[in-house]
Design a protein around this motif. Structure first.
Motif, PDB file in Angstrom:
ATOM      1  N   VAL A 189     -22.481 -11.335  50.811  1.00  0.00           N
ATOM      2  CA  VAL A 189     -22.677 -12.680  50.240  1.00  0.00           C
ATOM      3  C   VAL A 189     -22.838 -13.720  51.348  1.00  0.00           C
ATOM      4  CG1 VAL A 189     -21.718 -14.423  48.685  1.00  0.00           C
ATOM      5  CG2 VAL A 189     -21.294 -11.994  48.236  1.00  0.00           C
ATOM      6  N   ARG A 190     -23.987 -14.346  51.401  1.00  0.00           N
ATOM      7  CA  ARG A 190     -24.232 -15.347  52.450  1.00  0.00           C
ATOM      8  C   ARG A 190     -23.796 -16.736  51.973  1.00  0.00           C
ATOM      9  NH1 ARG A 190     -30.859 -16.186  52.197  1.00  0.00           N
ATOM     10  NH2 ARG A 190     -30.899 -17.023  50.084  1.00  0.00           N
ATOM     11  N   PRO A 191     -23.572 -17.652  52.907  1.00  0.00           N
ATOM     12  CA  PRO A 191     -23.210 -19.022  52.525  1.00  0.00           C
ATOM     13  C   PRO A 191     -24.239 -19.611  51.549  1.00  0.00           C
ATOM     14  CG  PRO A 191     -22.967 -18.761  54.895  1.00  0.00           C
ATOM     15  CD  PRO A 191     -23.621 -17.501  54.383  1.00  0.00           C
ATOM     16  N   GLY A 192     -23.755 -20.393  50.611  1.00  0.00           N
ATOM     17  CA  GLY A 192     -24.655 -21.077  49.679  1.00  0.00           C
ATOM     18  C   GLY A 192     -24.933 -20.305  48.405  1.00  0.00           C
ATOM     19  N   THR A 193     -24.545 -19.031  48.380  1.00  0.00           N
ATOM     20  CA  THR A 193     -24.814 -18.195  47.200  1.00  0.00           C
ATOM     21  C   THR A 193     -23.997 -18.669  45.996  1.00  0.00           C
ATOM     22  OG1 THR A 193     -25.144 -16.296  48.667  1.00  0.00           O
ATOM     23  CG2 THR A 193     -24.753 -15.819  46.321  1.00  0.00           C
ATOM     24  N   HIS A 194     -24.616 -18.607  44.844  1.00  0.00           N
ATOM     25  CA  HIS A 194     -23.848 -18.769  43.597  1.00  0.00           C
ATOM     26  C   HIS A 194     -23.811 -17.410  42.882  1.00  0.00           C
ATOM     27  CE1 HIS A 194     -22.182 -20.111  39.861  1.00  0.00           C
ATOM     28  NE2 HIS A 194     -23.198 -19.568  39.203  1.00  0.00           N
ATOM     29  N   ILE A 195     -22.638 -17.046  42.379  1.00  0.00           N
ATOM     30  CA  ILE A 195     -22.494 -15.775  41.655  1.00  0.00           C
ATOM     31  C   ILE A 195     -22.063 -16.043  40.223  1.00  0.00           C
ATOM     32  CG2 ILE A 195     -21.344 -13.522  41.594  1.00  0.00           C
ATOM     33  CD1 ILE A 195     -20.793 -13.807  44.583  1.00  0.00           C
ATOM     34  N   ASN A 196     -22.816 -15.500  39.283  1.00  0.00           N
ATOM     35  CA  ASN A 196     -22.359 -15.475  37.892  1.00  0.00           C
ATOM     36  C   ASN A 196     -21.703 -14.126  37.648  1.00  0.00           C
ATOM     37  OD1 ASN A 196     -22.949 -17.972  36.849  1.00  0.00           O
ATOM     38  ND2 ASN A 196     -24.991 -17.404  36.101  1.00  0.00           N
ATOM     39  N   ALA A 197     -20.374 -14.121  37.522  1.00  0.00           N
ATOM     40  CA  ALA A 197     -19.626 -12.882  37.307  1.00  0.00           C
ATOM     41  C   ALA A 197     -19.363 -12.762  35.812  1.00  0.00           C
ATOM     42  CB  ALA A 197     -18.319 -12.925  38.095  1.00  0.00           C
ATOM     43  N   ILE A 198     -20.202 -11.964  35.162  1.00  0.00           N
ATOM     44  CA  ILE A 198     -20.221 -11.926  33.696  1.00  0.00           C
ATOM     45  C   ILE A 198     -19.484 -10.705  33.142  1.00  0.00           C
ATOM     46  CG2 ILE A 198     -21.745 -11.938  31.668  1.00  0.00           C
ATOM     47  CD1 ILE A 198     -22.096 -14.419  33.459  1.00  0.00           C
ATOM     48  N   GLY A 199     -19.594  -9.568  33.850  1.00  0.00           N
ATOM     49  CA  GLY A 199     -19.141  -8.308  33.269  1.00  0.00           C
ATOM     50  C   GLY A 199     -17.640  -8.211  33.019  1.00  0.00           C
ATOM     51  N   ALA A 200     -16.841  -8.695  33.958  1.00  0.00           N
ATOM     52  CA  ALA A 200     -15.393  -8.493  33.846  1.00  0.00           C
ATOM     53  C   ALA A 200     -14.804  -9.418  32.782  1.00  0.00           C
ATOM     54  CB  ALA A 200     -14.726  -8.748  35.194  1.00  0.00           C
ATOM     55  N   ASP A 201     -14.400  -8.809  31.683  1.00  0.00           N
ATOM     56  CA  ASP A 201     -13.858  -9.600  30.578  1.00  0.00           C
ATOM     57  C   ASP A 201     -12.724  -8.850  29.896  1.00  0.00           C
ATOM     58  OD1 ASP A 201     -15.219  -7.531  29.435  1.00  0.00           O
ATOM     59  OD2 ASP A 201     -16.253  -8.745  27.946  1.00  0.00           O
ATOM     60  N   PHE A 202     -12.099  -7.948  30.644  1.00  0.00           N
ATOM     61  CA  PHE A 202     -11.037  -7.116  30.060  1.00  0.00           C
ATOM     62  C   PHE A 202     -10.153  -6.646  31.216  1.00  0.00           C
ATOM     63  CE2 PHE A 202      -9.237  -3.603  27.616  1.00  0.00           C
ATOM     64  CZ  PHE A 202      -9.148  -4.185  26.369  1.00  0.00           C
ATOM     65  N   PRO A 203      -8.861  -6.502  30.975  1.00  0.00           N
ATOM     66  CA  PRO A 203      -8.000  -6.030  32.061  1.00  0.00           C
ATOM     67  C   PRO A 203      -8.537  -4.738  32.675  1.00  0.00           C
ATOM     68  CG  PRO A 203      -6.638  -6.800  30.242  1.00  0.00           C
ATOM     69  CD  PRO A 203      -8.068  -6.843  29.762  1.00  0.00           C
ATOM     70  N   GLY A 204      -8.605  -4.690  33.997  1.00  0.00           N
ATOM     71  CA  GLY A 204      -9.082  -3.492  34.696  1.00  0.00           C
ATOM     72  C   GLY A 204     -10.520  -3.585  35.180  1.00  0.00           C
ATOM     73  N   LYS A 205     -11.292  -4.534  34.625  1.00  0.00           N
ATOM     74  CA  LYS A 205     -12.697  -4.639  35.025  1.00  0.00           C
ATOM     75  C   LYS A 205     -12.847  -5.486  36.299  1.00  0.00           C
ATOM     76  CE  LYS A 205     -15.157  -3.986  30.638  1.00  0.00           C
ATOM     77  NZ  LYS A 205     -16.168  -4.606  29.753  1.00  0.00           N
ATOM     78  N   GLN A 206     -13.836  -5.154  37.103  1.00  0.00           N
ATOM     79  CA  GLN A 206     -14.077  -5.883  38.358  1.00  0.00           C
ATOM     80  C   GLN A 206     -15.484  -5.582  38.857  1.00  0.00           C
ATOM     81  OE1 GLN A 206     -11.285  -4.899  41.472  1.00  0.00           O
ATOM     82  NE2 GLN A 206     -12.021  -6.527  42.842  1.00  0.00           N
ATOM     83  N   GLU A 207     -16.176  -6.606  39.373  1.00  0.00           N
ATOM     84  CA  GLU A 207     -17.516  -6.399  39.927  1.00  0.00           C
ATOM     85  C   GLU A 207     -17.652  -6.924  41.354  1.00  0.00           C
ATOM     86  OE1 GLU A 207     -19.423  -8.323  36.283  1.00  0.00           O
ATOM     87  OE2 GLU A 207     -20.732  -6.580  36.522  1.00  0.00           O
ATOM     88  N   LEU A 208     -16.763  -7.849  41.742  1.00  0.00           N
ATOM     89  CA  LEU A 208     -16.837  -8.468  43.073  1.00  0.00           C
ATOM     90  C   LEU A 208     -15.615  -8.087  43.902  1.00  0.00           C
ATOM     91  CD1 LEU A 208     -17.671 -12.188  42.031  1.00  0.00           C
ATOM     92  CD2 LEU A 208     -19.273 -10.273  42.351  1.00  0.00           C
ATOM     93  N   GLU A 209     -15.834  -7.863  45.184  1.00  0.00           N
ATOM     94  CA  GLU A 209     -14.704  -7.651  46.080  1.00  0.00           C
ATOM     95  C   GLU A 209     -13.882  -8.940  46.120  1.00  0.00           C
ATOM     96  OE1 GLU A 209     -14.903  -4.555  49.637  1.00  0.00           O
ATOM     97  OE2 GLU A 209     -15.506  -6.551  50.288  1.00  0.00           O
ATOM     98  N   GLU A 210     -12.549  -8.784  46.122  1.00  0.00           N
ATOM     99  CA  GLU A 210     -11.677  -9.961  45.988  1.00  0.00           C
ATOM    100  C   GLU A 210     -11.900 -11.000  47.077  1.00  0.00           C
ATOM    101  OE1 GLU A 210     -10.854  -6.412  45.239  1.00  0.00           O
ATOM    102  OE2 GLU A 210      -9.065  -6.762  46.454  1.00  0.00           O
ATOM    103  N   GLY A 211     -12.253 -10.513  48.305  1.00  0.00           N
ATOM    104  CA  GLY A 211     -12.431 -11.434  49.426  1.00  0.00           C
ATOM    105  C   GLY A 211     -13.459 -12.518  49.117  1.00  0.00           C
ATOM    106  N   ILE A 212     -14.442 -12.205  48.306  1.00  0.00           N
ATOM    107  CA  ILE A 212     -15.461 -13.201  47.936  1.00  0.00           C
ATOM    108  C   ILE A 212     -14.797 -14.382  47.244  1.00  0.00           C
ATOM    109  CG2 ILE A 212     -17.517 -13.642  46.514  1.00  0.00           C
ATOM    110  CD1 ILE A 212     -18.138 -10.599  46.757  1.00  0.00           C
TER     111      ILE A 212
END
Lengths: 331, 331
Positions: free
Chosen positions: A220-243
């Protein structure tokens, strides 16, 4: 006796465009920020874990004079055994003034369009307005709805790179969407190319059912916008936490994103503090500031609120009444 | 696309009799006792306290292959301002197997008949079978449904005395029910006569919205069975707590009667211990013993469970399908 309108999925698509849904969802977020709307606890139950499930999401929008609920049932056997979709559901819209049902609307069509609209509202509020390049991860129904929403609010987008687990689905997606949006260049991305594609994007959209991070911190480079849509239930994840730790993080509902959204893992690990998560309604209402520089990374964590379903269904019912679409039942 | 049946109140009355509802409600109680059914937390919200309210009651009956919910809206202005009932609502029945909606049924008709059926199940399980004399307190819709249910299961009943706040309503009730059940003697009771009438009854049925005890401890003779129907919300009460301390107390759901049923006050005051309250399903299933002597006072505390609504609505939908009653909508 009173009459109540019933709209199936085709009826909804006849009366509601993505632009309409964006307007409705933005209104829901604003009402929520102004405390003229609220959600009730989600009721969820597994009959057989990951195979047969149900949930009921409900809420009220006093500012719009309505309350209601969405009930959704899931049966993983359906496609194989019965040749029907795994998910089905209904939205009921009720009047605060009279307490009466105003109508009943197919839940899946509403969910699909209102989630696409949510991504659009998030990007409009948080992405750099001149964003041109998009990485889409996930080629299901939401992969379509998210891009439809995004293209409505991001007129400069001209290149969309697409990644998914199943190459044939990605191919089919690229062919279908290239035909639908000829002014945009769609192309498939392999897993080897994913990092480069991400690093060369202004906007990243994730809409998979993943339970582990697909987008790493160094993608992920500076200036990026992320729409994180998939995770909507306990246990789901799409992005590394550091982001999330280095981004401006905006959720639909703070309480919900911490419990079951993309933010859940980062919050549990103490990398992100719940109090640092903004809410999209507050950004839209100008109560808090969204993006403050072109270098900032922004994340919109969309978990989905019943408010979006109820208000979109209300809009569909109002339009359908004017055009006399759907079925009137005498209750 | 799939089709879904919609039944209004008239449709329900065409396909479901009180005897049917009694069968359905008894089944719901038994499934609950066998842990083949469960209720989810009730969602309730006041828009304007005591004027505009809503609630959503939901549950599943895996033993019957269904789950679902009832949503009810209340607007106290309705009768005066709009000439329509204060309450309106819908029941949705969903399939566990496919996750799909099976149908939509008018909520008020279902509530009315299933509550009458609940009283019948309680009396059949707990009252002395040769009971002849009944005191009814409350002459609203439930005053009618409770007696209809009771007369189905108590063939020896021949005298019903009726008390209510409004003498003209009591008179109208007596006239209407005398015509409907000519083999039973209905008569009005004044507040001065209430104690005597209670002391001379085998069964007492209370179904008012009262927030204070109407039936005192010294109104109840040994052997009496009481159906306590009215109290179904925090703050409501129809019986003096002392009655519960010396009676065999049976609720529909222990958790629910302690929180919002007739038992709430007695439990709060420490006069009744929650662990001493039986559940009607356990009595029906023979897991625990109900009435053990003709001298025992028994109380059935009915608060109403979503299970009753869902299973009664399912029965209505199945019968309606066979007779092609109601409306089919294409979803």
């Amino acid at each position: 006796m009173y009459s109540m309108r019933v709209l199936n999925g085709r009826d909804v698509m006849k009366v509601i465009s993505m632009a309409d849904a964006i307007e409705a969802v933005e209104r829901a977020y604003r009402l929520f920020a102004r405390k003229e709307a609220g959600v009730f606890p989600i009721i969820a139950h597994e009959f057989e874990p990951e195979k047969k499930e149900m949930d009921i999401k409900s809420g009220h929008l006093e500012g719009a004079g309505i309350y209601g609920l969405k009930v959704v049932g899931y049966s993983s056997d359906n496609p194989k055994l019965r040749g029907i979709p795994a998910l089905a559901g209904l939205v009921i819209v009720m009047s605060v003034e009279t307490g009466r049902p105003l109508g009943l609307v197919d839940g899946m069509t509403i969910t699909n369009i209102r989630t696409g609209a949510a991504g659009a509202v998030g990007a409009k509020a948080l992405a750099r307005p001149n964003s041109e390049k998009v990485l889409l991860v996930g080629t299901g129904a939401q992969g379509r709805a998210q891009i439809e929403g995004l293209l409505h609010v991001m007129p400069a987008v001209r290149m969309i790179r697409v990644f998914g687990r199943t190459p044939s689905n990605v191919e089919a997606y690229v062919a279908e969407m290239s035909a639908k949006y000829p002014h945009v260049s769609f192309s498939a991305v392999s897993s080897q190319e994913l990092k480069d594609a991400a690093l060369n994007s202004d906007i990243i959209v994730t809409c998979t059912p993943s339970h582990k991070a697909l987008i790493k911190e160094d993608y992920v480079r500076p200036g990026t916008h992320i729409n994180a849509i998939g995770a909507d239930f306990p246990g789901k994840q799409e992005l590394e936490e550091g982001i999330l730790s280095k981004a401006l993080v905006v959720g639909d509902s703070r309480e919900q994103v911490v419990r079951q959204g993309e933010c859940q893992t980062a919050c549990r690990k103490g990398i992100l503090r719940p109090e640092d998560i903004l809410e999209i309604g507050d950004v839209l209402e100008g109560k808090v500031q969204g993006r403050t520089s072109d270098e900032q990374i922004t994340v919109f964590d969309s978990t989905g609120m019943a408010l979006q379903d109820i208000i979109t269904a209300q809009m569909a019912l109002e339009r359908a009444e004017k055009k006399d679409i759907g079925m009137l039942v005498q209750m």
